[in-house]
Scaffold this motif. Structure first.
Motif, PDB file in Angstrom:
ATOM      1  N   GLU A  71       2.739   3.079   4.834  1.00 25.53           N
ATOM      2  CA  GLU A  71       3.712   2.180   4.209  1.00 25.53           C
ATOM      3  C   GLU A  71       4.049   1.013   5.132  1.00 25.53           C
ATOM      4  OE1 GLU A  71       7.195   4.102   2.624  1.00 25.53           O
ATOM      5  OE2 GLU A  71       5.991   5.794   1.908  1.00 25.53           O
TER       6      GLU A  71
ATOM      7  N   ARG B  76       2.806  -1.604  -3.606  1.00 22.66           N
ATOM      8  CA  ARG B  76       3.425  -0.924  -2.462  1.00 22.66           C
ATOM      9  C   ARG B  76       3.789   0.508  -2.824  1.00 22.66           C
ATOM     10  NH1 ARG B  76       7.025  -5.021   1.058  1.00 22.66           N
ATOM     11  NH2 ARG B  76       5.582  -6.761   1.061  1.00 22.66           N
ATOM     12  N   PRO B  77       3.632   1.412  -1.852  1.00 23.94           N
ATOM     13  CA  PRO B  77       3.946   2.827  -2.109  1.00 23.94           C
ATOM     14  C   PRO B  77       5.416   3.038  -2.414  1.00 23.94           C
ATOM     15  CG  PRO B  77       2.988   2.502   0.104  1.00 23.94           C
ATOM     16  CD  PRO B  77       3.144   1.167  -0.532  1.00 23.94           C
TER      17      PRO B  77
ATOM     18  N   THR C 222       1.174  -1.395   5.155  1.00 20.86           N
ATOM     19  CA  THR C 222       1.140  -2.150   3.904  1.00 20.86           C
ATOM     20  C   THR C 222       2.167  -3.275   3.952  1.00 20.86           C
ATOM     21  OG1 THR C 222       0.414  -0.206   2.672  1.00 20.86           O
ATOM     22  CG2 THR C 222       1.397  -1.990   1.392  1.00 20.86           C
TER      23      THR C 222
ATOM     24  N   GLU D  83       4.104   7.538   6.313  1.00 19.55           N
ATOM     25  CA  GLU D  83       5.054   6.494   6.703  1.00 19.55           C
ATOM     26  C   GLU D  83       4.323   5.319   7.346  1.00 19.55           C
ATOM     27  OE1 GLU D  83       9.040   5.815   9.416  1.00 19.55           O
ATOM     28  OE2 GLU D  83       7.772   7.537   9.843  1.00 19.55           O
TER      29      GLU D  83
END
Length: 88
Positions: A67, A87-88, A70, A64
Motif C-alpha cells: 500500500e 488503490r488497495p 502504491t 502494508e
C-alpha cells in the motif's frame, strides 16, 4: 535497487552492510511526520522533504508495504497515470 516512473524515484532498496535492509519511498508531506513519530520500523530519510524509510526484516508487513509503495507511485507519477491506479 531503484524503481522509477518517468525518471522520478518511487522506491529504493539499500543496505546490507549492517545486515539490515531498508526501503525508502515517497509520502504525502503531512504523512512524513507521522511515520517519523511512529519510530522503528519507520524512519525519516536524510534527503527530500517527502521521503520516508522502512526497515525490512522478518516482521515486515508486506501488505502494508504494498500500500505504501502504491501511494509512493501515485505521489511521483504524472496525474494521468496516478488516476489510473486502483488503490488497495
Amino acid at each position: 535497487m531503484r524503481w522509477r516512473v518517468r525518471g522520478n524515484t518511487v522506491a529504493h532498496v539499500f543496505g546490507g552492510e549492517d545486515q539490515r535492509f531498508r526501503i525508502v519511498f515517497r509520502a504525502e508531506p503531512e504523512e512524513v511526520a507521522a511515520f517519523e513519530h511512529l519510530g522503528e520500523p519507520y524512519f525519516r530519510a536524510g534527503w527530500g522533504s517527502d521521503v520516508v524509510g522502512m526497515l525490512l526484516d522478518e516482521r515486515t508487513d508486506w501488505s502494508e508495504l504494498a500500500e505504501l509503495l502504491t501511494d509512493s507511485y501515485c505521489v511521483q507519477a504524472p496525474a494521468r497515470l496516478a488516476a489510473s491506479v486502483v488503490r488497495p
